[in-house]
Design an enzyme around this catalytic site. Structure first.
Site, short mmCIF file in Angstrom:
data_model
loop_
_atom_site.label_atom_id
_atom_site.label_comp_id
_atom_site.label_asym_id
_atom_site.label_seq_id
_atom_site.Cartn_x
_atom_site.Cartn_y
_atom_site.Cartn_z
N CYS A 49 41.59 -39.02 70.47
CA CYS A 49 41.90 -40.23 71.23
C CYS A 49 41.04 -40.46 72.47
O CYS A 49 40.76 -41.60 72.84
CB CYS A 49 43.37 -40.21 71.68
SG CYS A 49 44.55 -39.66 70.43
N CYS A 52 37.87 -43.00 72.90
CA CYS A 52 38.05 -44.45 73.05
C CYS A 52 38.92 -44.81 74.25
O CYS A 52 38.70 -45.85 74.89
CB CYS A 52 38.68 -45.04 71.79
SG CYS A 52 37.56 -45.11 70.37
N HIS A 53 39.91 -43.98 74.56
CA HIS A 53 40.89 -44.35 75.59
C HIS A 53 40.65 -43.67 76.93
O HIS A 53 41.25 -44.08 77.94
CB HIS A 53 42.31 -44.02 75.10
CG HIS A 53 42.72 -44.78 73.88
ND1 HIS A 53 43.06 -46.12 73.90
CD2 HIS A 53 42.81 -44.41 72.58
CE1 HIS A 53 43.37 -46.52 72.68
NE2 HIS A 53 43.21 -45.50 71.86
N MET A 103 41.37 -49.63 65.57
CA MET A 103 41.94 -48.28 65.61
C MET A 103 42.38 -47.89 64.20
O MET A 103 43.12 -48.63 63.55
CB MET A 103 43.13 -48.23 66.56
CG MET A 103 43.83 -46.88 66.58
SD MET A 103 45.09 -46.78 67.83
CE MET A 103 46.02 -45.37 67.26
N HIS A 339 28.66 -48.79 75.98
CA HIS A 339 28.93 -47.80 74.94
C HIS A 339 27.61 -47.28 74.36
O HIS A 339 26.96 -46.45 74.97
CB HIS A 339 29.82 -48.42 73.86
CG HIS A 339 30.35 -47.43 72.88
ND1 HIS A 339 31.15 -46.37 73.25
CD2 HIS A 339 30.19 -47.32 71.54
CE1 HIS A 339 31.47 -45.67 72.18
NE2 HIS A 339 30.90 -46.21 71.13
N HIS A 381 29.83 -52.94 68.32
CA HIS A 381 29.64 -51.50 68.17
C HIS A 381 28.40 -51.27 67.32
O HIS A 381 28.47 -51.16 66.10
CB HIS A 381 30.86 -50.85 67.52
CG HIS A 381 30.83 -49.34 67.58
ND1 HIS A 381 29.98 -48.57 66.81
CD2 HIS A 381 31.53 -48.46 68.35
CE1 HIS A 381 30.18 -47.29 67.09
NE2 HIS A 381 31.10 -47.19 68.01
#
Length: 561
Positions: A49, A52-53, A103, A339, A381
């Site tokens: 996790c 991304c978070h 997700m 990113h 992305h």
């Protein structure tokens, strides 16, 4: 004066009391967990996790998961300012089934008990991990084979240009696969879930960095390629590169950390740490952020500089490594949350996705300034993106999207006189090609007529197991949709076998795709003929566990995509 001091002390005491009371109420509202449960959940969160978070759960590519968004309050209320708070049952469903925003579902990766545990965990206040000092970095440094004991020439007969460095995510290994014979030449123990492999300017060394912050240097010249040096640069990391400007080839390496938010400069041949630089600071919005992670790093070919992209702040750092004792950095403001990205065809402009802002930022490494900030569809992305010449708009760079059903084509500048007619389109979105959400990587090759795109994050099982291919001469619709899982011949299981990361062979004739199954399932790499789109080879092996990223030595060395 005395009364003022007494009053201030009283206010201070009141503030402490109120803070304590608030903390107690917050604690009551969060589900209770044992110490063992927290440790288990913390490990799962890191592995599945945090990327991304965020470690502090403030969000970036993924949503903010701080407790004020995830748990009901002490009275059972579920809304705050019109925003739905999630609560245990809703969180379990989201984690289990995934979302349309990119997700993935975790019901085929985590047990029901683990899903419940994770829903509880993110309703509790996140722990702040420890810092990681220069001394700790130095203490972790190991030279396994000193430089003077390494080969002076290539000791194996492999075609190193067509070697692939393949991440075996869940075993913490890299498989070096011969692109000519499709045989595994070496499996090297590395950090957990290697995110990328980068090549030295010479093509001899592979730098691989795991998500646990462990950086390994692999020497391809050895009879059996192996790790010759390693260092741990933090607790969580994603990116690495070397110095590539003429006169500085492989003199230095630089690796960026997610936690702590910093980057480390090292000697290129031994990984000896030389300098640690923090990336904490102000965002482009003028707010302080405690966790500005280093998202991606590339080495400029036209200056002795690294382009270091800071996720949370939206700042692009151009770091001049010509004098690392007196480091000079140009800070270019762009957009949150930066990113990954890649070079345009000229390798002058670096284009990077600002995920949460739905933008692509382009930095001109020649002038050291922002060239453009291009609005795109939801959650771009690109991986490294894909460069090709569009029949109508000239040179373009392409990104896919986690949250939108298109591929976005952006016109890029060219210094060729024959391309002057395309200048009017530069830095504009010239076409959106119909695809499906959940894309991670797009890829083409200068010798190919095709554009490939995956969709492993799509919630639909068949779409996640397939890739789409377009003829670049006609992008109106996919020329072919290939179900990679079916082509692999592997047994059908409940777990989704995600087709991910198309990668070309050095000659541009083959495309390799990872088939990433559950940890207990057989995975594979499926190889296609790029010209005919027919199946050529399925690479399977009991040791081929959860293969993800694949990096062809020649293409990675020369930034070909």
């Amino acid at each position: 004066m005395k009364k003022t001091v007494v009053g201030m002390l009283a206010l201070s005491a009141m503030a402490v009391a109120m803070g304590s009371a608030f903390a107690q109420e917050t604690a009551k509202a969060a589900p209770s967990m044992t110490a063992a449960e927290k440790e288990t959940a913390k490990k799962i969160y890191f592995e599945r996790c945090a990327g991304c978070h965020g470690v502090l759960r403030k969000g970036a590519t993924g949503k903010n998961l701080e407790p004020h968004w995830t748990k009901k309050d002490k009275d059972g209320n579920v809304t705050e300012g019109g925003t739905l708070k999630l609560g245990q049952q809703r969180l379990e469903k989201i984690i289990g089934y995934g979302t349309d925003g990119g997700m993935v579902n975790f019901d085929d990766i985590l047990t029901k008990e683990e899903l419940s545990l994770m829903a509880k965990y993110i309703q509790n206040t996140p722990d702040v991990p420890p810092e990681y000092s220069f001394k700790e970095t130095m203490d972790s440094w190991k030279v396994i084979v000193p430089v003077d004991q390494r080969p002076t020439k290539q000791m194996n007969k492999y075609n190193l240009k067509n070697m692939f460095s393949v991440t075996l995510r869940d075993t913490g290994e890299v498989a070096l696969i011969d692109g000519d014979t499709k045989e595994i030449r070496s499996i090297v123990k590395t950090g957990y879930a290697v995110h990328i492999s980068r090549l030295s300017a010479s093509g001899r060394y592979v730098y691989v960095i795991g998500r646990d912050g462990r950086l390994s240097l692999i020497d391809l010249w050895m009879e059996k390629p192996a790790v010759v040096a390693e260092v741990k640069i933090g607790f969580d990391a994603r990116s690495v590169d070397t110095s590539k400007f003429k006169g500085f080839e492989d003199k230095y390496a630089v690796a960026g950390s997610y936690w702590p938010p910093q980057y480390v400069i090292m000697d290129g041949d031994t990984l000896k740490p030389r300098k640690v630089v923090s990336t904490r600071g102000m965002t482009v919005d003028g707010e302080y952020h405690p966790e500005p992670r280093v998202a991606s790093i590339v080495a400029s070919f036209i200056k002795p500089e690294w382009v270091i992209n800071i996720k949370e702040t939206g700042q692009i750092l151009l770091v001049d490594y010509s004098d690392i004792e007196n480091l000079k950095t140009t800070t270019v403001g762009s957009a949150k949350f930066l990113h990954d990205g890649g070079w345009d065809a000229s390798k002058r402009y670096f284009l990077v996705a600002a995920n949460a802002s739905n933008k692509i930022a382009a930095v001109d490494t020649k002038t050291g300034k922002l060239a453009a900030l291009v609005d795109t569809a939801k959650i771009p992305h690109p991986g490294r993106g894909a460069n090709f010449t569009h029949p109508q708009f000239g040179p373009v760079w392409t990104t896919g999207h986690l949250g939108a059903d298109v591929l976005t084509l952006i016109s890029t500048p060219s210094e060729k006189k024959s391309d002057a007619k395309f200048k009017q389109y530069n830095w504009k979105v010239v076409q959106e090609v119909k695809h499906v959400p959940g894309n991670l990587f797009v890829k083409t090759h200068p010798k190919s007529q095709n554009l490939w795109a995956d969709s492993p994050q799509n919630p639909d099982k068949e779409l996640a197991e397939s890739v789409s291919v377009w003829k670049m001469s006609d992008l109106s619709k996919p020329f072919k949709v290939i179900n990679v899982a079916k082509d692999s011949g592997l047994p059908v299981t409940k777990a989704t076998k995600r087709a991910v990361h198309p990668e070309y062979s050095a000659d541009g004739k083959e495309v390799w795709i990872s088939l990433w199954g559950g940890k207990a399932d057989q995975s594979a790499i499926v190889v296609y003929d790029d010209a005919t789109l027919t199946l050529k080879k399925v690479i399977t092996d009991p040791k081929m566990i959860t293969p993800t990223g694949k990096f062809n030595v020649y293409n990675t060395q020369h930034d070909i995509y």
